[in-house]
Write an enzyme that holds these catalytic residues in place. Structure first.
Site, PDB file in Angstrom:
ATOM      1  N   ASP A  52     112.083 154.851 122.588  1.00 50.35           N
ATOM      2  CA  ASP A  52     111.699 155.262 123.944  1.00 50.35           C
ATOM      3  C   ASP A  52     111.279 156.711 123.862  1.00 50.35           C
ATOM      4  OD1 ASP A  52     111.833 156.165 126.794  1.00 50.35           O
ATOM      5  OD2 ASP A  52     112.679 154.176 127.103  1.00 50.35           O
ATOM      6  N   ILE A  90     115.957 148.298 132.747  1.00 48.95           N
ATOM      7  CA  ILE A  90     116.225 146.964 132.184  1.00 48.95           C
ATOM      8  C   ILE A  90     116.712 147.072 130.735  1.00 48.95           C
ATOM      9  CG2 ILE A  90     115.169 144.740 131.569  1.00 48.95           C
ATOM     10  CD1 ILE A  90     113.261 145.204 134.017  1.00 48.95           C
ATOM     11  N   GLU A  95      98.292 135.551 132.432  1.00 49.20           N
ATOM     12  CA  GLU A  95      99.140 134.721 133.302  1.00 49.20           C
ATOM     13  C   GLU A  95      98.603 134.570 134.714  1.00 49.20           C
ATOM     14  OE1 GLU A  95     102.812 137.166 133.075  1.00 49.20           O
ATOM     15  OE2 GLU A  95     102.600 137.440 135.229  1.00 49.20           O
ATOM     16  N   ASP A  98     108.296 135.677 128.791  1.00 54.89           N
ATOM     17  CA  ASP A  98     108.366 135.423 130.237  1.00 54.89           C
ATOM     18  C   ASP A  98     107.091 135.921 130.902  1.00 54.89           C
ATOM     19  OD1 ASP A  98     109.765 134.542 132.600  1.00 54.89           O
ATOM     20  OD2 ASP A  98     110.032 136.656 133.136  1.00 54.89           O
ATOM     21  N   THR A 140     109.731 140.191 128.051  1.00 59.53           N
ATOM     22  CA  THR A 140     109.968 139.913 129.477  1.00 59.53           C
ATOM     23  C   THR A 140     109.336 141.018 130.318  1.00 59.53           C
ATOM     24  OG1 THR A 140     112.081 141.070 129.353  1.00 59.53           O
ATOM     25  CG2 THR A 140     112.152 138.669 129.140  1.00 59.53           C
ATOM     26  N   SER A 141     108.488 141.845 129.681  1.00 61.89           N
ATOM     27  CA  SER A 141     107.996 143.024 130.401  1.00 61.89           C
ATOM     28  C   SER A 141     106.612 142.787 131.021  1.00 61.89           C
ATOM     29  CB  SER A 141     108.001 144.218 129.449  1.00 61.89           C
ATOM     30  OG  SER A 141     107.980 145.400 130.201  1.00 61.89           O
ATOM     31  N   ARG A 142     105.565 142.878 130.239  1.00 65.61           N
ATOM     32  CA  ARG A 142     104.218 142.558 130.715  1.00 65.61           C
ATOM     33  C   ARG A 142     103.447 141.961 129.539  1.00 65.61           C
ATOM     34  NH1 ARG A 142     105.886 142.748 135.030  1.00 65.61           N
ATOM     35  NH2 ARG A 142     105.263 144.000 136.832  1.00 65.61           N
TER      36      ARG A 142
HETATM   37  P1  NAD Z   1     111.743 151.675 133.673  1.00 60.21           P
HETATM   38  O1  NAD Z   1     110.598 152.491 134.179  1.00 60.21           O
HETATM   39  O2  NAD Z   1     113.101 151.907 134.234  1.00 60.21           O
HETATM   40  O3  NAD Z   1     111.860 151.819 132.089  1.00 60.21           O
HETATM   41  C1  NAD Z   1     110.754 151.815 131.244  1.00 60.21           C
HETATM   42  C2  NAD Z   1     111.147 152.628 129.997  1.00 60.21           C
HETATM   43  O4  NAD Z   1     110.037 152.548 129.108  1.00 60.21           O
HETATM   44  C3  NAD Z   1     111.408 154.104 130.298  1.00 60.21           C
HETATM   45  O5  NAD Z   1     112.641 154.493 129.726  1.00 60.21           O
HETATM   46  C4  NAD Z   1     110.230 154.813 129.651  1.00 60.21           C
HETATM   47  O6  NAD Z   1     110.568 156.103 129.128  1.00 60.21           O
HETATM   48  C5  NAD Z   1     109.893 153.842 128.533  1.00 60.21           C
HETATM   49  N1  NAD Z   1     108.537 154.035 128.046  1.00 60.21           N
HETATM   50  C6  NAD Z   1     107.435 154.424 128.715  1.00 60.21           C
HETATM   51  N2  NAD Z   1     106.381 154.506 127.880  1.00 60.21           N
HETATM   52  C7  NAD Z   1     106.845 154.155 126.661  1.00 60.21           C
HETATM   53  C8  NAD Z   1     106.235 154.048 125.392  1.00 60.21           C
HETATM   54  N3  NAD Z   1     104.948 154.359 125.212  1.00 60.21           N
HETATM   55  N4  NAD Z   1     107.005 153.658 124.374  1.00 60.21           N
HETATM   56  C9  NAD Z   1     108.311 153.370 124.543  1.00 60.21           C
HETATM   57  N5  NAD Z   1     108.952 153.451 125.714  1.00 60.21           N
HETATM   58  C10 NAD Z   1     108.214 153.840 126.763  1.00 60.21           C
HETATM   59  O7  NAD Z   1     111.276 150.163 133.889  1.00 60.21           O
HETATM   60  P2  NAD Z   1     112.228 148.882 133.967  1.00 60.21           P
HETATM   61  O8  NAD Z   1     112.702 148.710 135.360  1.00 60.21           O
HETATM   62  O9  NAD Z   1     113.206 148.918 132.871  1.00 60.21           O
HETATM   63  O10 NAD Z   1     111.157 147.727 133.718  1.00 60.21           O
HETATM   64  C11 NAD Z   1     110.475 147.606 132.491  1.00 60.21           C
HETATM   65  C12 NAD Z   1     109.322 146.651 132.677  1.00 60.21           C
HETATM   66  O11 NAD Z   1     109.843 145.341 132.900  1.00 60.21           O
HETATM   67  C13 NAD Z   1     108.448 146.932 133.898  1.00 60.21           C
HETATM   68  O12 NAD Z   1     107.430 147.876 133.629  1.00 60.21           O
HETATM   69  C14 NAD Z   1     107.878 145.586 134.203  1.00 60.21           C
HETATM   70  O13 NAD Z   1     106.624 145.499 133.554  1.00 60.21           O
HETATM   71  C15 NAD Z   1     108.858 144.601 133.582  1.00 60.21           C
HETATM   72  N6  NAD Z   1     109.510 143.730 134.555  1.00 60.21           N
HETATM   73  C16 NAD Z   1     109.459 142.381 134.357  1.00 60.21           C
HETATM   74  C17 NAD Z   1     110.079 141.522 135.262  1.00 60.21           C
HETATM   75  C18 NAD Z   1     110.074 140.023 135.078  1.00 60.21           C
HETATM   76  O14 NAD Z   1     110.318 139.295 136.042  1.00 60.21           O
HETATM   77  N7  NAD Z   1     109.849 139.521 133.876  1.00 60.21           N
HETATM   78  C19 NAD Z   1     110.733 142.051 136.363  1.00 60.21           C
HETATM   79  C20 NAD Z   1     110.782 143.420 136.508  1.00 60.21           C
HETATM   80  C21 NAD Z   1     110.169 144.256 135.604  1.00 60.21           C
END
Ligand code: NAD
Length: 328
Positions: free
Chosen positions: A172, A153, A261, A256, A230-232
């Site tokens: 990252d 993302i 939640e 988001d 938008t992550s967690r």
């Molecule tokens: P991904 O696994 O492809 O990417 C996560 C990135 O975070 C990786 O590059 C990883 O190296 C990096 N990372 C891990 N630990 C880290 C740290 N301590 N510091 C910095 N970077 C770190 O995941 P993604 O598909 O890009 O999704 C990211 C997050 O988005 C998911 O974990 C999920 O929680 C969230 N998400 C939200 C929705 C929504 O509807 N809002 C939908 C999908 C995913």
């Protein structure tokens, strides 16, 4: 296979029925937790979403009921005790990347709305109020944006930012070569947060990232910066963020996701008294915009989630390699 699908809404049912590869599915609107786990009696697999809870107690019930497989309709798996599931021999499979564009574009929508205040303008004009007072925004062009996590993302989000002419700094554990070539500058968390006009979170929720935005890290923010999550929800210490909003250290907040939640999102509580005073405080700020975990909600993402979910189930049945398995 008999599959119990939890936390089902109309859109889940529509897409899962459309792409079902021949399984007997029971749809439940309730979330999976200690109270509802009894619904898995006689079920072979469960299909869950972000706020279903699969802790040790729930896993014990699933095992006793003969559940052999857990499939997540999402990428994050922080709600599942994967270690214990491994020990019980119940594989956990997820949908690692269904439509990173959906979430990245939603993050951009939050930024544009908060900045240009289109949500306020819409309401004003509907009431015959054509005043522009207090609708001042800023150009995204040449602004510094900090991207925390440049996986599926975060990477797409960087491309969107590039299109707006932003300067992008990223943090990252594994810097992405393509992004570096595109001009993204990687640094430490401190270097990345400092001077950022906008900070957007795209890393997963883990012990190492829980409350990564807290009183201390907020001190590094530029005064008046915008924070987007938008992550967690657990990435943010919400009460510390409220403090920063009150002092003006944080100028805008777009969410988001929200740490608590599970008790409120995905439900219509418009006629209820909301007991969560943290979210009601957040809603009261004029510079806070909250959506109820809808980043994933596009047609393309729903199709991909359904296709991958049934692919995961069929890989398990056919003893094929379970490419989307998560392990402790
Ligand atoms: P991904 O696994 O492809 O990417 C996560 C990135 O975070 C990786 O590059 C990883 O190296 C990096 N990372 C891990 N630990 C880290 C740290 N301590 N510091 C910095 N970077 C770190 O995941 P993604 O598909 O890009 O999704 C990211 C997050 O988005 C998911 O974990 C999920 O929680 C969230 N998400 C939200 C929705 C929504 O509807 N809002 C939908 C999908 C995913």
């Amino acid at each position: 296979m008999k599959i119990a699908v939890f936390s089902t809404y109309q859109y889940d049912e529509e897409y899962l029925k459309q792409f079902n590869t021949g399984h007997k599915i029971s749809f439940y609107a309730v979330s999976l937790n200690e109270q509802t786990a009894a619904l898995t009696r006689g079920v072979d697999a469960i299909c869950i979403f972000v706020n279903d809870i699969v802790n040790a107690e729930v896993l014990g019930i699933l095992k006793a009921n003969g559940v052999q497989l857990i499939v997540l309709r999402c990428a994050g798996f922080n709600n599942v005790d994967v270690k214990m599931a491994d020990e019980l021999g119940i594989p956990v499979l997820r949908v690692p990347a269904y439509s990173p564009e959906a979430v990245a574009e939603h993050a951009m929508a939050l930024i544009l709305t908060l900045n240009r205040k289109t949500h306020k303008a819409y309401n004003r004009v509907r009431e015959g109020n054509f005043s522009l007072e207090k609708l001042m925004g800023f150009n995204l062009y040449n602004r510094n944006v900090a991207v925390i996590g440049t996986g599926n993302i975060g990477r797409i989000f960087c491309r969107l930012l590039k299109g707006f002419g932003c300067r992008i700094r990223a943090y990252d554990l594994y810097p992405n070569k393509d992004l570096i070539e595109m001009g993204v500058e990687y640094g430490t968390l401190e270097e990345t947060l400092k001077d950022a006009d906008i900070v957007s979170l795209h890393c997963p929720l883990m012990d190492s990232t829980r409350h990564i935005i807290n009183r201390e890290s907020l001190k590094l923010f530029k005064t008046g910066a915008m924070l987007i999550n938008t992550s967690r929800g657990g990435l943010i210490h919400t009460t510390h963020v409220i403090e920063a909003l009150k002092t003006g250290k944080l100028g805008y907040l777009g969410l988001d996701v929200y740490e608590q939640e599970g008790k409120i999102f995905f439900q219509n509580l418009s006629e209820d008294i909301i007991e969560d005073e943290v979210i009601t405080r957040l809603i009261s700020f004029p510079n806070v915009l909250i959506t109820a975990h809808q980043g994933f909600l596009t047609k393309e993402a729903m199709e991909q989630i359904a296709i991958t979910t049934f692919g995961n189930i069929d890989a398990f049945i056919n003893h094929e390699e379970m490419l989307n398995r998560v392990t402790a």
